[in-house]
Scaffold this motif. Structure first.
Motif, PDB file in Angstrom:
ATOM      1  N   MET A 199       0.474  -1.368  -0.102  1.00 63.41           N
ATOM      2  CA  MET A 199       0.044   0.138  -0.116  1.00 63.41           C
ATOM      3  C   MET A 199       1.197   1.642  -0.200  1.00 63.41           C
ATOM      4  O   MET A 199       1.719   1.069   0.791  1.00 63.41           O
ATOM      5  N   PRO A 200       0.393   2.130  -1.009  1.00 62.85           N
ATOM      6  CA  PRO A 200       1.655   3.679  -0.708  1.00 62.85           C
ATOM      7  C   PRO A 200       1.067   4.495   0.234  1.00 62.85           C
ATOM      8  O   PRO A 200       0.546   3.797   1.415  1.00 62.85           O
ATOM      9  N   LYS A 201       2.483   5.365   0.806  1.00 67.07           N
ATOM     10  CA  LYS A 201       2.329   5.449   2.116  1.00 67.07           C
ATOM     11  C   LYS A 201       0.565   7.032   2.077  1.00 67.07           C
ATOM     12  O   LYS A 201       0.380   7.604   0.947  1.00 67.07           O
ATOM     13  N   LEU A 202       0.335   6.271   3.226  1.00 61.28           N
ATOM     14  CA  LEU A 202      -0.949   6.989   3.358  1.00 61.28           C
ATOM     15  C   LEU A 202      -1.131   8.805   4.007  1.00 61.28           C
ATOM     16  O   LEU A 202      -0.248   9.286   3.874  1.00 61.28           O
ATOM     17  N   ASP A 203      -1.581  10.127   3.035  1.00 56.32           N
ATOM     18  CA  ASP A 203      -1.837  11.046   3.356  1.00 56.32           C
ATOM     19  C   ASP A 203      -3.077  11.609   4.663  1.00 56.32           C
ATOM     20  O   ASP A 203      -4.263  11.055   4.712  1.00 56.32           O
ATOM     21  N   LEU A 204      -2.578  11.080   5.761  1.00 54.80           N
ATOM     22  CA  LEU A 204      -2.902  11.684   6.835  1.00 54.80           C
ATOM     23  C   LEU A 204      -3.943  12.660   6.928  1.00 54.80           C
ATOM     24  O   LEU A 204      -5.249  12.640   7.034  1.00 54.80           O
ATOM     25  N   SER A 205      -4.052  13.923   6.077  1.00 51.79           N
ATOM     26  CA  SER A 205      -5.117  14.934   5.510  1.00 51.79           C
ATOM     27  C   SER A 205      -6.251  14.224   5.060  1.00 51.79           C
ATOM     28  O   SER A 205      -7.385  14.751   5.656  1.00 51.79           O
ATOM     29  N   ALA A 206      -6.134  12.810   4.571  1.00 52.50           N
ATOM     30  CA  ALA A 206      -8.294  12.825   3.827  1.00 52.50           C
ATOM     31  C   ALA A 206      -8.366  11.044   4.821  1.00 52.50           C
ATOM     32  O   ALA A 206      -9.508  10.354   4.613  1.00 52.50           O
ATOM     33  N   ALA A 207      -7.474  11.207   5.434  1.00 45.54           N
ATOM     34  CA  ALA A 207      -8.017  10.372   7.084  1.00 45.54           C
ATOM     35  C   ALA A 207      -9.193  10.223   7.419  1.00 45.54           C
ATOM     36  O   ALA A 207      -9.907  11.396   7.638  1.00 45.54           O
ATOM     37  N   PRO A 208     -10.589  10.263   7.383  1.00 49.14           N
ATOM     38  CA  PRO A 208     -11.548  10.408   8.247  1.00 49.14           C
ATOM     39  C   PRO A 208     -11.626  10.530   9.422  1.00 49.14           C
ATOM     40  O   PRO A 208     -10.634  10.102   9.808  1.00 49.14           O
ATOM     41  N   VAL A 209     -12.624  11.508   9.689  1.00 47.15           N
ATOM     42  CA  VAL A 209     -12.207  12.739  10.736  1.00 47.15           C
ATOM     43  C   VAL A 209     -13.183  12.314  11.942  1.00 47.15           C
ATOM     44  O   VAL A 209     -14.610  12.741  11.005  1.00 47.15           O
ATOM     45  N   LYS A 210     -13.661  11.991  12.884  1.00 52.21           N
ATOM     46  CA  LYS A 210     -14.679  11.763  13.619  1.00 52.21           C
ATOM     47  C   LYS A 210     -14.469  12.145  15.455  1.00 52.21           C
ATOM     48  O   LYS A 210     -13.793  12.664  15.484  1.00 52.21           O
ATOM     49  N   THR A 211     -15.560  13.382  15.134  1.00 48.04           N
ATOM     50  CA  THR A 211     -15.959  13.914  16.683  1.00 48.04           C
ATOM     51  C   THR A 211     -15.807  13.910  17.144  1.00 48.04           C
ATOM     52  O   THR A 211     -17.512  12.558  17.033  1.00 48.04           O
ATOM     53  N   GLY A 212     -16.576  13.929  18.894  1.00 53.16           N
ATOM     54  CA  GLY A 212     -17.686  13.236  19.378  1.00 53.16           C
ATOM     55  C   GLY A 212     -17.821  12.390  20.082  1.00 53.16           C
ATOM     56  O   GLY A 212     -16.566  11.270  19.623  1.00 53.16           O
ATOM     57  N   SER A 213     -19.250  11.538  20.250  1.00 50.23           N
ATOM     58  CA  SER A 213     -19.169   9.772  20.754  1.00 50.23           C
ATOM     59  C   SER A 213     -20.281   9.212  20.814  1.00 50.23           C
ATOM     60  O   SER A 213     -21.139   9.876  20.330  1.00 50.23           O
ATOM     61  N   ILE A 214     -20.316   7.773  20.979  1.00 54.28           N
ATOM     62  CA  ILE A 214     -21.641   7.136  20.212  1.00 54.28           C
ATOM     63  C   ILE A 214     -21.953   7.120  21.915  1.00 54.28           C
ATOM     64  O   ILE A 214     -23.275   6.003  22.491  1.00 54.28           O
ATOM     65  N   TYR A 215     -21.776   7.327  23.146  1.00 53.34           N
ATOM     66  CA  TYR A 215     -22.003   7.266  24.529  1.00 53.34           C
ATOM     67  C   TYR A 215     -23.514   7.665  24.367  1.00 53.34           C
ATOM     68  O   TYR A 215     -23.817   9.348  24.067  1.00 53.34           O
ATOM     69  N   PRO A 216     -24.522   7.901  25.094  1.00 52.26           N
ATOM     70  CA  PRO A 216     -25.646   8.925  25.358  1.00 52.26           C
ATOM     71  C   PRO A 216     -25.477   9.339  26.227  1.00 52.26           C
ATOM     72  O   PRO A 216     -24.237   9.640  26.848  1.00 52.26           O
ATOM     73  N   ALA A 217     -26.872  10.519  26.335  1.00 46.75           N
ATOM     74  CA  ALA A 217     -26.487  12.032  27.151  1.00 46.75           C
ATOM     75  C   ALA A 217     -26.704  10.455  28.840  1.00 46.75           C
ATOM     76  O   ALA A 217     -27.323  10.023  28.619  1.00 46.75           O
ATOM     77  N   PRO A 218     -26.189  11.263  28.855  1.00 43.17           N
ATOM     78  CA  PRO A 218     -24.904  12.957  29.492  1.00 43.17           C
ATOM     79  C   PRO A 218     -23.563  12.228  29.185  1.00 43.17           C
ATOM     80  O   PRO A 218     -22.899  13.644  29.383  1.00 43.17           O
ATOM     81  N   TYR A 219     -23.373  11.916  28.668  1.00 40.88           N
ATOM     82  CA  TYR A 219     -22.429  11.278  28.715  1.00 40.88           C
ATOM     83  C   TYR A 219     -21.200  11.672  26.954  1.00 40.88           C
ATOM     84  O   TYR A 219     -19.980  12.387  27.175  1.00 40.88           O
ATOM     85  N   ALA A 220     -21.916  11.271  26.137  1.00 42.11           N
ATOM     86  CA  ALA A 220     -21.775  12.165  25.070  1.00 42.11           C
ATOM     87  C   ALA A 220     -21.594  13.903  24.883  1.00 42.11           C
ATOM     88  O   ALA A 220     -20.280  14.242  24.098  1.00 42.11           O
ATOM     89  N   GLU A 221     -21.952  13.939  25.618  1.00 35.76           N
ATOM     90  CA  GLU A 221     -21.271  15.752  25.920  1.00 35.76           C
ATOM     91  C   GLU A 221     -19.856  16.062  26.475  1.00 35.76           C
ATOM     92  O   GLU A 221     -19.503  16.835  26.751  1.00 35.76           O
ATOM     93  N   MET A 222     -19.852  15.408  27.323  1.00 36.65           N
ATOM     94  CA  MET A 222     -18.571  15.271  28.123  1.00 36.65           C
ATOM     95  C   MET A 222     -16.911  15.097  27.367  1.00 36.65           C
ATOM     96  O   MET A 222     -15.953  15.212  27.329  1.00 36.65           O
ATOM     97  N   MET A 223     -17.473  14.383  26.131  1.00 38.32           N
ATOM     98  CA  MET A 223     -16.557  14.539  25.256  1.00 38.32           C
ATOM     99  C   MET A 223     -16.536  14.889  23.786  1.00 38.32           C
ATOM    100  O   MET A 223     -15.674  15.123  23.494  1.00 38.32           O
ATOM    101  N   ALA A 224     -16.695  16.232  24.704  1.00 39.75           N
ATOM    102  CA  ALA A 224     -16.687  17.917  23.333  1.00 39.75           C
ATOM    103  C   ALA A 224     -14.880  18.089  23.661  1.00 39.75           C
ATOM    104  O   ALA A 224     -13.904  18.117  24.472  1.00 39.75           O
ATOM    105  N   GLY A 225     -14.143  18.842  22.817  1.00 39.31           N
ATOM    106  CA  GLY A 225     -12.537  18.434  22.636  1.00 39.31           C
ATOM    107  C   GLY A 225     -12.517  17.314  22.078  1.00 39.31           C
ATOM    108  O   GLY A 225     -11.296  17.729  21.989  1.00 39.31           O
ATOM    109  N   ARG A 226     -12.857  16.189  22.065  1.00 40.55           N
ATOM    110  CA  ARG A 226     -12.274  15.072  21.341  1.00 40.55           C
ATOM    111  C   ARG A 226     -12.399  15.206  20.392  1.00 40.55           C
ATOM    112  O   ARG A 226     -13.135  14.609  19.243  1.00 40.55           O
ATOM    113  N   SER A 227     -11.520  14.440  19.284  1.00 40.83           N
ATOM    114  CA  SER A 227     -11.664  14.782  17.707  1.00 40.83           C
ATOM    115  C   SER A 227     -10.994  12.796  17.086  1.00 40.83           C
ATOM    116  O   SER A 227      -9.743  12.933  17.612  1.00 40.83           O
TER     117      SER A 227
END
Length: 165
Positions: free
Chosen positions: A1-29
């Motif tokens: 596989m060729p060198k990965l382009d890090l800028s092409a990697a999908p970015v996930k923010t937040g969390s799949i946690y239910p409320a109220p725990y999802a809100e605690m993950m602000a500032g995480r990606s």
């Protein structure tokens, strides 16, 4: 596989946690490098925590090994045994099935990044150490329960070790 382009990697923010725990993950990606590469047997992510952010609730995995390496900034590793400062080059690992709840916290005034690698078991249970919740993953679907296995319907207190609720 060729060198990965890090800028092409999908970015996930937040969390799949239910409320109220999802809100605690602000500032995480997380930059999903394993997804970019099409990996199926293990996940590889670069997680960024903004100042004051946390990576997750404190947790441990029944079926999946996990490894983390700090790349940039300073993080606090919080485990059952206490807290430890982690700086670039420091790493930690957690063996599947060992009940040692862990997470990273950024208490600094600058963003911090860490690489996390984890196995992708077909079925998984993660237990959250500080809240009465588990996540069960099977067939690509997630289901939250209380630690006794009953369906999760919202936060409830967890009994300290050695006590029952």
């Amino acid at each position: 596989m060729p060198k990965l382009d890090l800028s092409a990697a999908p970015v996930k923010t937040g969390s799949i946690y239910p409320a109220p725990y999802a809100e605690m993950m602000a500032g995480r990606s997380s930059r999903r490098l394993g997804d970019l590469a099409g990996l199926t047997q293990f996940g590889v992510n670069i997680v960024t925590l903004e100042p004051g952010a946390v990576a997750s609730l404190r947790h441990w995995h029944l079926n999946e090994d996990e490894f983390a390496l700090v790349l940039e900034g300073e993080l606090i590793l919080v485990e059952d045994a206490g807290e430890e400062a982690m700086r670039p080059g420091d790493c930690a690992a957690w063996k599947a099935g060992v009940a040692n709840g862990h997470r990273f916290v950024n208490r600094s005034d600058a963003p911090a990044r860490f690489l996390v690698v984890g196995s992708k078991a077909e079925t998984e249970v993660a237990t959250y150490s500080d809240v009465d919740m588990q996540i069960h993953i099977a067939g690509g679907k997630a289901r939250f329960t209380y630690q006794d296995g009953s369906d999760w319907a919202g936060p409830r207190e967890i009994a300290p070790k050695g006590e029952s609720k």
